[in-house]
Design an enzyme around this catalytic site. Structure first.
Site, mmCIF file in Angstrom:
data_model
loop_
_atom_site.group_PDB
_atom_site.id
_atom_site.type_symbol
_atom_site.label_atom_id
_atom_site.label_comp_id
_atom_site.label_asym_id
_atom_site.label_seq_id
_atom_site.Cartn_x
_atom_site.Cartn_y
_atom_site.Cartn_z
ATOM 1 C CG HIS A 1 -3.650 5.572 10.850
ATOM 2 N ND1 HIS A 1 -4.218 4.406 10.382
ATOM 3 C CD2 HIS A 1 -4.086 6.555 10.017
ATOM 4 C CE1 HIS A 1 -4.951 4.672 9.307
ATOM 5 N NE2 HIS A 1 -4.893 5.965 9.071
ATOM 6 C CB SER B 1 4.674 1.608 42.099
ATOM 7 O OG SER B 1 5.471 0.472 42.294
ATOM 8 C CE LYS C 1 5.196 3.646 37.012
ATOM 9 N NZ LYS C 1 4.873 2.217 36.953
ATOM 10 C CD GLU D 1 -3.296 1.839 34.385
ATOM 11 O OE1 GLU D 1 -2.364 1.353 33.751
ATOM 12 O OE2 GLU D 1 -3.234 2.063 35.616
#
Ligand code: ARG
Length: 485
Positions: A182, A303, A309, A316
Site C-alpha cells: 500500500h 526544465s 530541476k 515517465e
C-alpha cells in the site's frame, strides 16, 4: 556498451507517386481483369498499406523464393523460370535495401509492389509466381516471419535488461531498504531482492515470448485464398525452407487467423506494464521525498523554466507509452471480434498497431537497461528509512509465536506496543525490556535481535524470502540462467 540500441524506426522511405492523375484514368492492376473502369484515386489512397507494410519486404521476398523453388520442383514452373524469378527478386531486394526501389501507392501493398516489379523486369515467368498462392496466405506468412524474428529480438532485449538487474543485485547485496505494501513501509528487504523481483517478471515475459514464437511457427503458405489449391504443391517443403516447424492444419482458419499477432502484442503489453511499474518506482525513488536513487545526468532532462530541476523523463515516458502498447492490443482484439471466416480486408488494420508495439517495447526495454546501468542507490538513506515506521513489528509477532503465543494474540500484543510507541514518539527498538514485558511476560532480552533491521532481514530464510543467504542463491541462479559466470 553491450546494449542493443533500439532507435525508433522511420517509416520506410516510400517514394509516393502522384496518384491523382494516373489512377482515375485506370492504372494497370494485377487483379484488373474483370474491371471496366480504373480505381478512383481516393480509393487507392484509402486502401493502400504500402506506406507501412513495406517493412515486410524481406519476408515477402524470402517467401516468394521458397514458393518458386517448390513450384519448380513440382513441375508448375520450369527451372529457367525459377532462375529468372530468383534473380529478379534478388535485384528488387538489393534496390529496396539501397533505397532506390520505387514503391507505388496504386499497387496497394508490399506483395503487389514486388510482384509487379518482377513482372516488369522478367516478363511471363514473373507472372507465374503467384500460382497456388493468394495474398491471404502470403500476408499471413510475411507477418509470421516478421513476428517470430521480433520475438527473438525482444527475448535478447529481455536478457539485456535482466543482466542489468543482476548486476545491481550483486552490487547492492546486503544493503537494505523498506519493502512496501500500500506504499506504506511494511518490512525491511534487501535492495537486491527488490531488483530480482523485476528479474522474475522479465524472465516470465521471456518464457511467454518463447511460447508465442513456438506456437506461431507453422507455415500458412499453400492455404491459398481460403480453401487450399488444386495444384500439386508441397507445403512442407516451403515450410522447411523457411525455418517453420510444420504447416498449419486448416486453410480456412489460416487465412483469417491473427491469434499469433494478438498473443505477441499481449506479451508486449505485459512487458510494457512491467516496465511501467519499474518506471513508477524510479520516479518515486528519485523524488526528493524518497531520495532513494540518483539517475545519472545523462538519463535525465531539465526544465525550461525552473533551473533547479532534474526530471526523470525516461521512466515517465516509458510509463506513458504503456497506453500505446495496451491500446494496440485493444485495437487488434476489437478488429478481430466480429470477423466471419475467412480473410476480410479489415485484417490489413492489424499491422500498424503491431509495428508500433514492437517499436515501443523494444526502444523502452533498451533504454531502460541503459538507465539501470546509470543508476545509483543511496544506500544510507534507504537503510535509514527502515529505522522508522515500526518496520520490524511482524518480527516481534513472529518472536511471540515462537514462544507459543497464538498469532492473533501476538498481533494484538504488538499492536498495543506500537500504539504505546506512537504515544511516546519512539520506535519499538527504543523500548527497554521492562517496558516491552508489560505487553507480554514471554518477552525476554533475546527480543532485541529480532527488533533490529538486520535481524529481521536475515530471519526471512523461507524459499523466495529476503534473507541474505536466499538472495545470494537467487543471484547465482539468475546469473546461471543468463549464462553469466
Ligand atoms: N494488404 C493486405 C493485408 O494486409 C494483403 C492481403 C490482401 N488480400 C486481399 N484479398 N485483398 O491484409
Amino acid at each position: 556498451m553491450p546494449y542493443r540500441r533500439v532507435d525508433r524506426k522511420e517509416e520506410s522511405q516510400i517514394i509516393m507517386t502522384d496518384i491523382s492523375k494516373k489512377t482515375e484514368s485506370g492504372s494497370e492492376k494485377l487483379w484488373g481483369g474483370r474491371f471496366a473502369e480504373g480505381t478512383a484515386a481516393s480509393v487507392e489512397l484509402f486502401t493502400a498499406s504500402i506506406q507501412y507494410d513495406s517493412r515486410l519486404y524481406k519476408y515477402d521476398i524470402a517467401g516468394s523464393k521458397a514458393h518458386a523453388a517448390m513450384l519448380a520442383d513440382n513441375g508448375i514452373i520450369s527451372k529457367d523460370e525459377l532462375t529468372a524469378i530468383v534473380a529478379g527478386l534478388s535485384e528488387i531486394s538489393a534496390e529496396i535495401e539501397a533505397g532506390t526501389f520505387e514503391f507505388k501507392q496504386e499497387l496497394e501493398d508490399i506483395h503487389m509492389n514486388i510482384e509487379k516489379a518482377l513482372v516488369d523486369r522478367i516478363g511471363p515467368a514473373g507472372a507465374k509466381l503467384h500460382s497456388a498462392r493468394s495474398r491471404n496466405d502470403q500476408i499471413a506468412l510475411d507477418f509470421k516471419m516478421y513476428l517470430r524474428e521480433q520475438c527473438t529480438f525482444i527475448i535478447e532485449l529481455l536478457d539485456d535488461i535482466n543482466r542489468a538487474f543482476v548486476r545491481l543485485a550483486r552490487k547492492y547485496l546486503g544493503n537494505v531498504m523498506p519493502g512496501y505494501t500500500h506504499l506504506q513501509r511494511a518490512q525491511p528487504v534487501q535492495i537486491a531482492h527488490h531488483m530480482l523481483a523485476y528479474f522474475e517478471m522479465f524472465a516470465r515475459d521471456k518464457s511467454r515470448m518463447i511460447d508465442c514464437r513456438k506456437r506461431m511457427n507453422l507455415s500458412p503458405l499453400g492455404c491459398a485464398a481460403l480453401a487450399g489449391t488444386g495444384l500439386p504443391i508441397d507445403r512442407e517443403q516451403v515450410a522447411d525452407a523457411l525455418g517453420f516447424d510444420g504447416v498449419t492444419a486448416n486453410s480456412m482458419d489460416t487465412s483469417g487467423d491473427r491469434d499469433f499477432a494478438i498473443e505477441f502484442t499481449s506479451n508486449c503489453s505485459m512487458i510494457q506494464l512491467h516496465l511501467s511499474r519499474l518506471s513508477e518506482e524510479l520516479v518515486l525513488w528519485s523524488s526528493q521525498e524518497f531520495s532513494f536513487v540518483d539517475i545519472s545526468d545523462k538519463f535525465c532532462t531539465g526544465s525550461s523554466i525552473m533551473p533547479q530541476k532534474k526530471n526523470p523523463d525516461i521512466p515517465e515516458l516509458i510509463r506513458g507509452k504503456s497506453g500505446r502498447v495496451v491500446g494496440s492490443l485493444m485495437t487488434l482484439m476489437t478488429l478481430m471480434k466480429g470477423l466471419p471466416l475467412t480473410y476480410n480486408r479489415d485484417l490489413q488494420e492489424d499491422k500498424e498497431p503491431v509495428f508500433d508495439a514492437v517499436d515501443t517495447v523494444s526502444s523502452s526495454l533498451s533504454i531502460m537497461a541503459e538507465l539501470l546501468d546509470n543508476l545509483t542507490f543511496r544506500t544510507e538513506r534507504m537503510e535509514n528509512a527502515t529505522k522508522t515506521g515500526f518496520i520490524t513489528a511482524t518480527d516481534l509477532a513472529d518472536y511471540l509465536v515462537l514462544k507459543d503465543v497464538p498469532f492473533r494474540e501476538a498481533h494484538g500484543i504488538v499492536g498495543r506496543a506500537v500504539a504505546y510507541c506512537l504515544d511516546k514518539g519512539c520506535e519499538l527498538e527504543d523500548l527497554d525490556l521492562e517496558e516491552l514485558s508489560t505487553f507480554s511476560a514471554t518477552i525476554g532480552k533475546d527480543v532485541f535481535e529480532v527488533l533490529s533491521v538486520e535481524g529481521s532481514v536475515n530471519s526471512r530464510i523461507s524459499t523466495g524470502g529476503t534473507g541474505i543467504e536466499r538472495v545470494k542463491e537467487a543471484v547465482s541462479v539468475a546469473e546461471q540462467q543468463l549464462g553469466i559466470d
